[in-house]
Design a protein around this motif. Structure first.
Motif, PDB file in Angstrom:
ATOM      1  N   ALA A 148       0.895  -1.177  -0.142  1.00  0.00           N
ATOM      2  CA  ALA A 148       0.334  -0.105  -0.101  1.00  0.00           C
ATOM      3  C   ALA A 148       0.751   1.127  -0.074  1.00  0.00           C
ATOM      4  CB  ALA A 148      -0.864  -0.069   1.097  1.00  0.00           C
ATOM      5  N   SER A 150       0.294   5.443   0.420  1.00  0.00           N
ATOM      6  CA  SER A 150      -0.273   6.411   1.046  1.00  0.00           C
ATOM      7  C   SER A 150      -0.676   7.726  -0.040  1.00  0.00           C
ATOM      8  CB  SER A 150       0.176   7.156   2.422  1.00  0.00           C
ATOM      9  OG  SER A 150       1.519   7.623   2.279  1.00  0.00           O
ATOM     10  N   THR A 151      -1.638   8.196   0.134  1.00  0.00           N
ATOM     11  CA  THR A 151      -1.784   9.440  -0.888  1.00  0.00           C
ATOM     12  C   THR A 151      -0.884  10.346  -1.001  1.00  0.00           C
ATOM     13  OG1 THR A 151      -3.116  10.709   0.766  1.00  0.00           O
ATOM     14  CG2 THR A 151      -4.191   9.167  -0.682  1.00  0.00           C
ATOM     15  N   ARG A 154       2.181   9.399  -3.585  1.00  0.00           N
ATOM     16  CA  ARG A 154       1.707   8.960  -4.928  1.00  0.00           C
ATOM     17  C   ARG A 154       0.843  10.057  -5.666  1.00  0.00           C
ATOM     18  NH1 ARG A 154      -3.541   7.056  -5.112  1.00  0.00           N
ATOM     19  NH2 ARG A 154      -4.636   6.590  -2.871  1.00  0.00           N
ATOM     20  N   SER A 156      -2.683  11.386  -7.585  1.00  0.00           N
ATOM     21  CA  SER A 156      -3.909  11.056  -7.537  1.00  0.00           C
ATOM     22  C   SER A 156      -4.430  10.095  -8.475  1.00  0.00           C
ATOM     23  CB  SER A 156      -4.803  12.413  -7.659  1.00  0.00           C
ATOM     24  OG  SER A 156      -4.410  13.007  -8.750  1.00  0.00           O
ATOM     25  N   ASP A 158      -2.455   7.673  -9.765  1.00  0.00           N
ATOM     26  CA  ASP A 158      -1.497   6.479  -9.647  1.00  0.00           C
ATOM     27  C   ASP A 158      -2.320   5.431  -8.839  1.00  0.00           C
ATOM     28  OD1 ASP A 158       0.629   7.309 -11.183  1.00  0.00           O
ATOM     29  OD2 ASP A 158       1.777   8.168  -9.266  1.00  0.00           O
ATOM     30  N   SER A 160      -3.093   2.579  -6.018  1.00  0.00           N
ATOM     31  CA  SER A 160      -2.953   2.851  -4.547  1.00  0.00           C
ATOM     32  C   SER A 160      -1.994   1.556  -3.973  1.00  0.00           C
ATOM     33  CB  SER A 160      -4.191   2.403  -3.841  1.00  0.00           C
ATOM     34  OG  SER A 160      -4.744   1.184  -3.989  1.00  0.00           O
ATOM     35  N   ARG A 161      -1.443   0.704  -4.632  1.00  0.00           N
ATOM     36  CA  ARG A 161      -0.513  -0.304  -4.382  1.00  0.00           C
ATOM     37  C   ARG A 161       0.571  -0.321  -5.588  1.00  0.00           C
ATOM     38  NH1 ARG A 161      -3.149  -2.315  -0.054  1.00  0.00           N
ATOM     39  NH2 ARG A 161      -1.564  -3.882   0.326  1.00  0.00           N
ATOM     40  N   GLN A 226       4.007  11.760  -7.067  1.00  0.00           N
ATOM     41  CA  GLN A 226       3.500  12.851  -6.350  1.00  0.00           C
ATOM     42  C   GLN A 226       3.728  14.028  -6.823  1.00  0.00           C
ATOM     43  OE1 GLN A 226       4.530  15.053  -3.731  1.00  0.00           O
ATOM     44  NE2 GLN A 226       2.702  15.310  -3.080  1.00  0.00           N
TER      45      GLN A 226
END
Length: 269
Positions: A148, A150-151, A154, A156, A158, A160-161, A226
């Motif tokens: 995982a 976190s936001t 990365r 928005s 991309d 989430s894992r 990010q």
């Protein structure tokens, strides 16, 4: 002690069908002082104790001397824990032969509560460990996993894992490798989700590079990770075609935010 002594000191009082032993009176006008049987000690002592405002021995003796007669030995009982002589009503009678003073009773109660809390905590821990073992089975080296992100690490758009593979396990934490390199930190089992397909193997891991979670997310991102990158290259013939352009250097195409959306060599159109 002879019967003559009892005859001289006490007398039997008959009131209806109830018989009581009282102290022998010198005249009929004297107050009656009842002898309390052993089974009535507690009731009379409790009454005297409450009537004297939780008084101690002397106050209780003064209160009772004109009403009842109880041996002095009934007032003080030795605590089995600390050998302190205390009032029988100011402690706890555990059984017929075991007595605890108020302090020892409170200490014993606190100890029992602590023991009960400790046993319940152990029960909760065992339940949690059992649930965790069933929910998160152990992984082996070579298992394909997803980790995982976190936001804040990365973009928005991309995933989430990120994809990875288990390299090693020590002290219940796992070392994860990706195609871009080996993760610097070790991950616990709840952070890792086993993948249903083997999309990356141990041979695909780059062993000479160590990177953070954000750097791994950037390496697998299609938009640079990010945040966003943009360039302000001047309009020239070789605009955005060398590493002086931040977008070209990052292997990215220029977008609408770059150089006021003017055309360049690093755009698809």
């Amino acid at each position: 002690m002879s019967h003559y002594y009892y005859f001289k000191k006490y007398e039997l009082l008959q009131i209806g069908s109830v018989s009581s032993i009282v102290l022998k009176r010198s005249s009929e006008s004297d107050d009656l002082v009842y002898m309390v049987p052993v089974e009535g000690y507690f009731e009379k002592l409790l009454e005297a104790h409450n009537q004297t405002g939780h008084g101690r021995r002397d106050k209780m003796l003064y209160y009772m001397k004109q009403q009842w007669r109880i041996p002095r030995s009934a007032y003080a009982v030795t605590c089995q824990e600390c050998d302190l002589e205390t009032h029988i009503n100011c402690g706890t009678l555990a059984d017929q032969d075991t007595f605890f003073c108020s302090l020892c009773s409170k200490e014993k109660h606190i100890h029992d509560v602590q023991e009960d809390c400790h046993s319940r905590q152990k029960l909760a821990v065992n339940k949690m460990v059992t649930f965790s073992t069933e929910e998160f089975p152990e992984l082996a080296a070579g298992d394909c996993i997803t980790l995982a992100v976190s936001t804040v690490d990365r973009a928005s758009i991309d995933f989430s894992r990120i994809l990875g593979v288990v390299l090693d396990k020590q002290n219940e934490v796992y070392q994860i490798g990706t195609k871009a390199g080996i993760m610097k930190g070790w991950s616990s089992r709840p952070e890792i989700q086993k993948s249903g397909a083997s999309m990356i193997t141990l041979l695909d891991v780059r062993r000479d590079n160590f990177l953070t979670l954000r750097e791994a997310a950037v390496a697998q991102s299609k938009c640079g990770g990010q945040g966003y990158k943009k360039c302000n290259c001047k309009v020239t013939k070789e605009q955005c075609s060398t590493k002086r352009c931040s977008c070209f250097k990052a292997n990215m195409k220029c977008g609408s935010r770059c150089h006021n959306s003017n055309p360049c060599a690093n755009k698809d159109c």
